[in-house]
Design an enzyme around this catalytic site. Structure first.
Site, short mmCIF file in Angstrom:
data_model
loop_
_atom_site.label_atom_id
_atom_site.label_comp_id
_atom_site.label_asym_id
_atom_site.label_seq_id
_atom_site.Cartn_x
_atom_site.Cartn_y
_atom_site.Cartn_z
N LYS A 35 7.94 47.00 50.08
CA LYS A 35 9.16 46.52 50.13
C LYS A 35 9.72 46.11 48.92
CE LYS A 35 10.36 43.94 53.97
NZ LYS A 35 10.46 42.65 54.78
N GLU A 154 22.80 38.29 61.39
CA GLU A 154 22.52 39.68 60.84
C GLU A 154 23.99 40.45 61.28
OE1 GLU A 154 18.90 41.56 62.42
OE2 GLU A 154 17.93 39.68 61.73
N HIS A 253 30.64 36.54 76.11
CA HIS A 253 30.93 37.91 76.54
C HIS A 253 29.75 38.52 77.36
CE1 HIS A 253 34.47 38.17 73.85
NE2 HIS A 253 33.51 37.76 72.94
N GLY A 255 27.29 41.14 79.38
CA GLY A 255 26.69 42.24 78.95
C GLY A 255 25.53 42.40 79.26
N GLY A 259 19.64 39.76 72.48
CA GLY A 259 18.39 40.53 72.34
C GLY A 259 18.09 40.06 70.48
N CYS A 262 15.74 36.30 67.01
CA CYS A 262 15.83 35.20 67.06
C CYS A 262 16.00 34.67 68.62
CB CYS A 262 17.01 34.82 66.20
SG CYS A 262 16.83 35.07 64.44
N LYS A 265 12.74 34.66 71.01
CA LYS A 265 12.01 33.96 70.82
C LYS A 265 12.08 32.49 70.57
CE LYS A 265 11.70 34.33 65.88
NZ LYS A 265 11.98 32.85 65.24
N1 LIG Z 1 16.75 37.49 60.74
C1 LIG Z 1 17.68 36.53 61.45
O1 LIG Z 1 18.83 36.61 61.62
C2 LIG Z 1 17.28 35.15 61.18
C3 LIG Z 1 18.28 33.98 61.23
C4 LIG Z 1 17.96 32.65 61.12
C5 LIG Z 1 16.73 32.36 61.08
N2 LIG Z 1 15.54 33.47 61.03
C6 LIG Z 1 14.17 33.09 60.74
O2 LIG Z 1 13.99 33.16 59.42
C7 LIG Z 1 12.45 33.53 59.52
C8 LIG Z 1 12.30 34.87 58.66
O3 LIG Z 1 13.07 35.91 59.42
P1 LIG Z 1 13.28 37.23 59.24
O4 LIG Z 1 14.09 38.08 59.82
O5 LIG Z 1 13.91 37.17 57.74
O6 LIG Z 1 12.02 37.91 59.09
P2 LIG Z 1 11.24 39.31 58.53
O7 LIG Z 1 10.20 39.84 59.41
O8 LIG Z 1 12.37 40.23 58.17
O9 LIG Z 1 10.79 38.89 56.85
C9 LIG Z 1 9.66 38.32 56.94
C10 LIG Z 1 9.04 38.61 55.61
O10 LIG Z 1 7.96 37.67 55.24
C11 LIG Z 1 7.03 38.46 54.53
N3 LIG Z 1 5.60 37.77 54.49
C12 LIG Z 1 4.76 37.64 55.68
N4 LIG Z 1 3.84 36.80 55.20
C13 LIG Z 1 3.81 36.61 53.83
C14 LIG Z 1 3.18 35.99 52.86
N5 LIG Z 1 1.98 35.31 53.21
N6 LIG Z 1 3.65 35.96 51.55
C15 LIG Z 1 4.56 36.61 51.28
N7 LIG Z 1 5.55 37.13 52.10
C16 LIG Z 1 4.90 37.18 53.38
C17 LIG Z 1 6.92 39.77 55.60
O11 LIG Z 1 6.34 40.80 54.75
C18 LIG Z 1 8.33 40.02 55.52
O12 LIG Z 1 8.79 40.79 54.58
C19 LIG Z 1 12.08 33.40 60.89
O13 LIG Z 1 11.37 32.29 61.31
C20 LIG Z 1 13.23 33.64 61.73
O14 LIG Z 1 13.03 32.92 62.89
C21 LIG Z 1 16.04 34.59 61.09
#
Ligand SMILES: NC(=O)c1ccc[n+]([C@@H]2O[C@H](COP(=O)([O-])OP(=O)(O)OC[C@H]3O[C@@H](n4cnc5c(N)ncnc54)[C@H](O)[C@@H]3O)[C@@H](O)[C@H]2O)c1
Length: 430
Positions: A35, A154, A253, A255, A259, A262, A265
């Site tokens: 990445k 997202e 809405h 449907g 999914g 977020c 879980k």
């Molecule tokens: N995706 C969303 O829309 C969203 C929105 C709000 C909050 N969140 C929260 O934010 C957090 C991250 O979500 P995400 O979707 O970005 O996850 P993601 O899986 O896309 O990214 C997490 C990243 O952390 C990295 N990682 C894991 N262990 C690591 C370490 N020890 N050192 C360095 N990097 C490490 C992974 O390689 C990965 O790239 C989660 O808690 C999620 O619930 C996500």
């Protein structure tokens, strides 16, 4: 300011690049070498509208760098964000192993005062655990912890970073508050509210917000069944409810349910947290149950109208929602697997999620155009409401399908027009 973000996923990358664009110097850190290498070459590891331009600009102007080393990455930082994943554990709770591993690493390499901010979605009390974990590593410098949950959507993540409804920051002292104020000064200047709270309230706000949105979706899906049984129209019901300003129109809405990475879980984690604290969690149990049922009911709707054994089913949309390539917990996965288990052949199209889908769903034909998926298919099943599907002519769909049958899991077409065009058209709650 000098900032670092540990975890360069959807949240970490968007936050990092957003903060760089506000003028800070940011290091985005991840253990995933592939990445980080991609990012160094200007290749985006995720699909997010507007992301590449802003990453390129900030790299070029020297404010954004990428690293695989926590030690190197945080060395000059005043603020370190933890944005690693918090997936669902076997018992439904949030799995905090990645957050705690990062806290350990920070503790070992702490070389001067920093504010350590949990941006990952974490259960109430986690920031305290992060603090204890850092202290246990015999940290060589002072630090504060803060909670700054992320609310970005997202598909609109870049826009949401710059124009959030609000920024929530939990702190337990003035020094950390002043530092965090400086971090977000560029957003505050645009008039967006920053809410400072205590740390635990901030942690709870994140779960409460996601659970409320999920509740609205399940609530309206529950009523969609009543509409189907009695002959009402859920879109009219939603509209009628939503015009009440106390209720509002969004997240109403009907449907095939929510999914993504977020809502599923986070609802389950809040159920567990409430249980662990001896609190009633029955509302959220129902929210979760209605959501699971919604996918099953859609499959039943399909299989009770067509014997799918040996038939070809076209699927439009695989991502859990439009404008993203994220396949985590996408309803399409369960729906496709159920149809395949009953003997269906699947031809699927998604504008951007194909690569991620291929890692999860095997044994189906992936098509590069929506029309290709329809060729000689016995029915069309819509799983994601991509805008491009809305404007396709019914005559084009009909001329390709072997029989004019549409199962619309996202209610994107007008049932009257679809039936006028000669389709058997089945949708949710209408
Ligand atoms: N995706 C969303 O829309 C969203 C929105 C709000 C909050 N969140 C929260 O934010 C957090 C991250 O979500 P995400 O979707 O970005 O996850 P993601 O899986 O896309 O990214 C997490 C990243 O952390 C990295 N990682 C894991 N262990 C690591 C370490 N020890 N050192 C360095 N990097 C490490 C992974 O390689 C990965 O790239 C989660 O808690 C999620 O619930 C996500």
């Amino acid at each position: 300011m000098r900032l670092s973000i540990i975890g360069t996923g959807y949240v970490g990358l968007v936050t990092g690049v957003g903060l760089a664009d506000l003028g800070h110097n940011v290091v985005c850190i991840d253990i995933d070498k592939e990445k980080i290498n991609k990012l160094k070459k200007g290749i985006m590891p995720i699909y997010e509208v507007g992301l590449k331009e802003i990453v390129d600009r900030n790299v070029k102007e020297g404010r954004l760098t990428f690293s695989t080393s926590i030690k190197e990455g945080i060395k000059d930082s005043e603020v370190v964000f933890i944005a690693v994943g918090t997936p669902q554990d076997e018992d439904g709770s949030a799995d905090l192993q990645y957050v705690m591993k990062v806290a350990e690493d920070i503790g070992k390499d702490l070389n001067g005062y920093k504010v350590i901010v949990t941006k990952s979605t974490v259960p109430v009390g986690t920031s305290e655990k992060v603090k204890d974990t850092i202290i246990k590593q015999d940290a060589k410098a002072e630090f504060d912890v803060a909670s700054n949950p992320e609310f970005l959507r997202e598909g609109a993540a870049v826009k949401d970073f710059f124009t959030p409804d609000r920024i929530v920051i939990g702190v337990d002292n003035e020094k950390a508050k002043e530092v965090m104020k400086k971090v977000y000064a560029g957003i505050e200047r645009t008039g967006k509210p920053i809410l400072f709270t205590d740390i635990k309230s901030s942690e709870i706000i994140k779960y409460a917000s996601n659970a409320m949105l999920a509740t609205r979706i399940s609530f309206v899906n529950m009523l969609s069944e009543l509409c189907e049984k009695q002959g009402g129209d859920i879109t009219q019901v939603s509209k009628g409810m939503g015009l009440d300003t106390r209720i509002g129109t969004r997240f109403l809405h009907a449907g095939i349910g929510y999914g993504g990475s977020c809502f599923p879980k986070d609802v389950k984690a809040l159920i567990k947290t409430l249980k662990d604290n001896g609190c009633d969690n029955s509302i959220l149990h129902s929210v979760d149950a209605v959501n699971s049922q919604q996918r099953k009911k859609f499959v039943d709707m399909i299989t009770s109208n067509i014997d799918v054994k040996g038939k070809t089913i076209a699927i439009w949309g695989l991502a859990f929602k439009p404008k993203t390539d994220d396949m985590r917990e996408a309803p399409s996965i369960d729906i496709i697997r159920s149809l395949m288990a009953k003997g269906a052949e699947i031809k699927a199209f998604d504008p951007v999620a194909e690569d991620n889908a291929k890692k999860i769903i095997e044994g189906i034909e992936y098509c590069s155009k929506p029309m290709e998926a329809l060729e000689k298919a016995d029915a069309l099943v819509i799983c994601t409401e991509w805008d491009e599907f809305r404007s396709i002519e019914f005559s084009d769909i009909k001329s390709r399908l072997s029989s004019p049958l549409i199962f619309d899991g996202r209610n994107i077409y007008d049932p009257i027009l679809a039936r006028k065009a000669g389709f058997r058209y089945l949708s949710i709650g209408r």
